[in-house]
Every structure is written in C-alpha cells, then in structure tokens.
Enzyme design. Structure first.
Site, mmCIF file in Angstrom:
data_model
loop_
_atom_site.group_PDB
_atom_site.id
_atom_site.type_symbol
_atom_site.label_atom_id
_atom_site.label_comp_id
_atom_site.label_asym_id
_atom_site.label_seq_id
_atom_site.Cartn_x
_atom_site.Cartn_y
_atom_site.Cartn_z
ATOM 1 N N GLY A 15 0.817 -1.218 0.000
ATOM 2 C CA GLY A 15 0.000 0.000 0.000
ATOM 3 C C GLY A 15 0.844 1.259 0.000
ATOM 4 O O GLY A 15 0.595 2.191 -0.772
ATOM 5 N N ASN A 96 -8.316 -13.732 6.054
ATOM 6 C CA ASN A 96 -8.401 -12.753 4.953
ATOM 7 C C ASN A 96 -9.803 -12.641 4.368
ATOM 8 O O ASN A 96 -10.170 -11.602 3.844
ATOM 9 C CB ASN A 96 -7.355 -13.077 3.889
ATOM 10 N N ASN A 121 -3.776 -11.871 -0.899
ATOM 11 C CA ASN A 121 -3.757 -13.333 -1.101
ATOM 12 C C ASN A 121 -4.709 -14.037 -0.139
ATOM 13 O O ASN A 121 -5.067 -13.465 0.892
ATOM 14 C CB ASN A 121 -2.326 -13.848 -0.836
ATOM 15 N N HIS A 176 -2.807 -17.754 -9.234
ATOM 16 C CA HIS A 176 -1.567 -17.183 -8.677
ATOM 17 C C HIS A 176 -0.982 -18.178 -7.683
ATOM 18 O O HIS A 176 -0.963 -17.946 -6.481
ATOM 19 C CB HIS A 176 -1.868 -15.842 -7.995
HETATM 20 O O1 TXD Z 1 0.762 -11.017 -6.637
HETATM 21 C C1 TXD Z 1 0.047 -10.889 -5.627
HETATM 22 N N1 TXD Z 1 -1.277 -10.702 -5.723
HETATM 23 C C2 TXD Z 1 0.700 -10.991 -4.254
HETATM 24 C C3 TXD Z 1 -0.186 -10.405 -3.158
HETATM 25 C C4 TXD Z 1 2.071 -10.463 -4.218
HETATM 26 C C5 TXD Z 1 2.625 -10.116 -3.012
HETATM 27 C C6 TXD Z 1 1.815 -9.912 -1.763
HETATM 28 N N2 TXD Z 1 0.494 -10.489 -1.857
HETATM 29 C C7 TXD Z 1 -0.439 -10.226 -0.758
HETATM 30 O O2 TXD Z 1 -0.815 -8.849 -0.673
HETATM 31 C C8 TXD Z 1 0.080 -10.565 0.616
HETATM 32 O O3 TXD Z 1 0.111 -11.972 0.811
HETATM 33 C C9 TXD Z 1 -0.954 -9.869 1.475
HETATM 34 O O4 TXD Z 1 -2.125 -10.650 1.529
HETATM 35 C C10 TXD Z 1 -1.263 -8.598 0.663
HETATM 36 C C11 TXD Z 1 -0.603 -7.367 1.175
HETATM 37 O O5 TXD Z 1 0.781 -7.554 1.224
HETATM 38 P P1 TXD Z 1 1.673 -6.488 2.068
HETATM 39 O O6 TXD Z 1 3.093 -6.909 1.929
HETATM 40 O O7 TXD Z 1 1.268 -5.101 1.737
HETATM 41 O O8 TXD Z 1 1.187 -6.832 3.562
HETATM 42 P P2 TXD Z 1 1.272 -5.877 4.843
HETATM 43 O O9 TXD Z 1 2.499 -5.033 4.764
HETATM 44 O O10 TXD Z 1 1.043 -6.781 6.021
HETATM 45 O O11 TXD Z 1 0.018 -4.906 4.684
HETATM 46 C C12 TXD Z 1 -1.298 -5.371 4.835
HETATM 47 C C13 TXD Z 1 -2.058 -4.234 5.491
HETATM 48 C C14 TXD Z 1 -1.582 -3.963 6.949
HETATM 49 O O12 TXD Z 1 -1.153 -2.628 7.050
HETATM 50 C C15 TXD Z 1 -2.806 -4.234 7.792
HETATM 51 O O13 TXD Z 1 -2.944 -3.378 8.902
HETATM 52 C C16 TXD Z 1 -3.904 -3.992 6.777
HETATM 53 O O14 TXD Z 1 -3.433 -4.586 5.591
HETATM 54 N N3 TXD Z 1 -5.177 -4.557 7.202
HETATM 55 C C17 TXD Z 1 -6.344 -3.990 6.899
HETATM 56 N N4 TXD Z 1 -6.602 -2.891 6.163
HETATM 57 C C18 TXD Z 1 -7.925 -2.596 6.049
HETATM 58 N N5 TXD Z 1 -8.936 -3.319 6.603
HETATM 59 C C19 TXD Z 1 -8.666 -4.419 7.344
HETATM 60 N N6 TXD Z 1 -9.678 -5.140 7.903
HETATM 61 C C20 TXD Z 1 -7.316 -4.797 7.515
HETATM 62 N N7 TXD Z 1 -6.712 -5.825 8.169
HETATM 63 C C21 TXD Z 1 -5.394 -5.655 7.967
#
Ligand code: TXD
Length: 313
Positions: A15, A96, A121, A176
């Site tokens: 993000g 998730n 994911n 994926h």
């Molecule tokens: O190719 C792809 N699609 C994948 C996706 C490639 C790499 C990463 N992939 C997945 O993206 C990874 O397995 C995670 O499921 C997501 C996000 O990866 P990221 O590295 O950004 O994870 P972070 O740094 O843990 O960020 C997730 C954020 C974190 O700040 C939480 O506080 C927030 O999600 N979060 C929420 N936001 C909004 N609403 C809710 N309920 C919530 N819960 C957690």
C-alpha cells in the site's frame, strides 16, 4: 475535471509503495486506508513532505474511516495478512475472508463506481469474494497476479538472453500459485521465438523459478513478501484504467465461457481501459499449455470451494 482519486485499502508494504508510485506518476489524489491507527496517516504525511522534491501537487491523506474513500475512481485492495510460518491455508482463508468482507462493504458503500484491483492473497479466492460481496460487475473487479508473474518471467528471460527487458514479451496465465502457466508459445525476444535464444532445458528451469518467485523472496526476507514488484504491477493496471490505455495485460478476470471455463476468476489476457476489463482475449494455446491451464483452473475452483467452506464455518 479535477484529479482522479485513488483509494489504497491497506497501507502496508504494498500500500505504501502504491501510494508513492501513484503520486510520482501523477495518477491522482491518494487516500491510504488502514485499520491500524496512525499507520496510513504517518505514511501519507511522509509522502506529502516529499512532494516539493518530486513536484507533485496531488493530495495524499491517511484514514481509518471508509468515508474518506468516497468517490474513488480506483480502489486497490492489499488489506490482508501474508501467510505466516505454521499458518494453514484455511487459517489464512478464514482471516483474509473476514478482512475482505469488511473491505468490500466499505467499497460498496463509499466507492460503488470504482474500478477495484484486488491484490491480497490468496488472490484467486480474494478477488472472487470481493466481487461477490461488493456486487460490482465483472468488468470492475479484477485480480493482480499475472502482470507480476509475467514481469518475473520476462526479467529472468532477459537476464538469461542478456537482452533488454523491453525486448522480451512473455505472459503467464492461470491461478496465482505454483501451477501458474508461463505461456512459452507466446514468448518472444525482439519478435523472434524465445527458443531461438534459450534452450528448452533452461526455459524449463526459468519457468520453474517464475512459479516459485514469490516464495523465493519470502524465504530471503523472512518477515514478509514481495512488495515493490506487486505494487508496480498493480499501478500498471490502475494506469491502464485511468488513462483509458486499452492495454492488454494478464489479470485474474471473471470468466463466462472463455477458454472453456465459467463462473470463476482465472489469469488470462484482458484489455484494460476506461471500461475496466473491456474484453478477454482468447490466445491459441498448445495442447500442453491448455492442459496445464485446466489443472490450474481446477486448483482455483478447489481454493474457492475451501474458502466457501471456511466462511460457512
Ligand atoms: O501477486 C500478488 N497478488 C501478491 C499479493 C504479491 C505479493 C503480496 N500479496 C499479498 O498482498 C500478501 O500476501 C498480502 O495478503 C497482501 C498485502 O501484502 P503487504 O506486503 O502489503 O502486507 P502488509 O504489509 O502486512 O500490509 C497489509 C495491510 C496492513 O497494514 C494491515 O494493517 C492492513 O493490511 N489490514 C487492513 N486494512 C484494512 N482493513 C482491514 N480489515 C485490515 N486488516 C489488515
């Protein structure tokens, strides 16, 4: 006209990188949303303070309240946990899915006309759930996976052939996961078949590495997963929509008969423009490639079934 509005749901590693890329590419105003107090606000302030150097005037704000995404043109959803060591796939699905339901409710209420790019994911399950829970049409809910997987394939091929990455065309279809399908028959370097440059044996090794590329980075980082390349891939999709580029990109799209599949998301080439997923392109595949795609499609259906079971409790 005013600037477009990009809502980033999840202000974590991807993000925050998304926000930075959107701002320096001048795609529009940015709202970073997260449930963690202070996280989106802190990252937004940090990004804003770099504005005078990068020269962007777009606004970037952080919020813990969905009302601040109101009217967004694009929503990019990274909210979700990455799988932790010892966490089962069903544990990840349970966690998730709950998160995705809350995200979908926020989008449905405040940004029902947006183009939604799901990143979280397990991608193929999460994009399915997002479409179901938001009720948005299939052309406005898409999953980001193939753009990233194809970029990885291209990067490895370019390194092997010692040519520019821009001279390598390659695409990855399917879910994926480890059974994603690098489509060798569509792969070219400088317009010539990739087999003119790289042996079949090396190609097989490169394709195996592409399938596991996400895991390779997780093993190195130990505390998280890839985020620069997923963010870049997601921004390419958002840019195609915002600039009506009609760019053909491999994305997780909802199929209704294409490639012989129906009723679920799968990574295939789609045209992205102002209409979102404007069309799905049916490439000719070799018999082996279609067989591999069938296997991947079955695994996606099985994953969605597992998610539905977990949700049903
Ligand atoms: O190719 C792809 N699609 C994948 C996706 C490639 C790499 C990463 N992939 C997945 O993206 C990874 O397995 C995670 O499921 C997501 C996000 O990866 P990221 O590295 O950004 O994870 P972070 O740094 O843990 O960020 C997730 C954020 C974190 O700040 C939480 O506080 C927030 O999600 N979060 C929420 N936001 C909004 N609403 C809710 N309920 C919530 N819960 C957690």
């Amino acid at each position: 006209m005013g600037r477009k509005k990009i809502a980033l749901i999840g202000a974590g590693n991807i993000g925050g990188t998304l926000a930075h890329l959107a701002l320096i590419r001048g795609l529009g105003d940015v709202v970073l949303f997260d449930v963690v107090e202070g996280l989106p606000q802190g990252k937004a302030l940090d990004l804003m303070e770099g504005g005078p150097i990068e020269g962007f005037d777009a606004s970037v704000v952080g919020s813990n309240d969905y009302k601040d995404i109101a009217g967004a043109d694009v929503c990019i959803v990274t909210a979700g946990l990455a799988r932790k060591p010892g966490m089962s796939r069903d544990d990840l699905l349970a966690t998730n899915s709950k998160i995705m339901k809350s995200v979908a409710a926020g989008i449905k209420q405040y940004a029902p006309n947006s183009f939604v790019i799901v990143v979280a994911n397990p991608l193929d399950a999460m994009v399915t759930l997002c479409k179901r829970e938001t009720g948005l049409p299939k052309n406005r809910v898409v999953g980001m996976a193939g753009v990233l997987d194809s970029a990885r394939y291209r990067a490895f091929l370019a390194a092997e052939a010692k040519v520019s990455v821009q001279s390598v065309q390659a695409v990855v279809f399917g879910g994926h996961g480890d059974d994603m399908v690098p489509v060798r028959s569509a792969c070219s370097i400088g317009g010539a078949p990739v087999t003119d440059f790289i042996s079949e044996a090396r190609l097989a090794e490169i394709e195996a590495r592409t399938r596991k590329a996400g895991g390779e980075i997780v093993a190195l980082l130990k505390t998280g997963s890839a985020f620069y390349s997923p963010a870049t891939a997601s921004i390419q999709m958002a840019e195609a929509y915002l600039l009506d580029k009609k760019e053909i990109l491999p994305c997780a799209a909802y199929l209704e008969g294409e490639y012989g599949y129906s009723g679920f998301y799968l990574g295939v080439p789609v045209q992205i423009g102002a209409g979102g997923v404007e069309k799905i392109l049916e490439l000719k595949l070799t018999a082996d490639e279609k067989k591999a795609l069938d296997v991947s499609a079955e695994h996606v259906k099985e994953l969605v079934g597992a998610m539905d079971k977990v949700i049903a409790g």
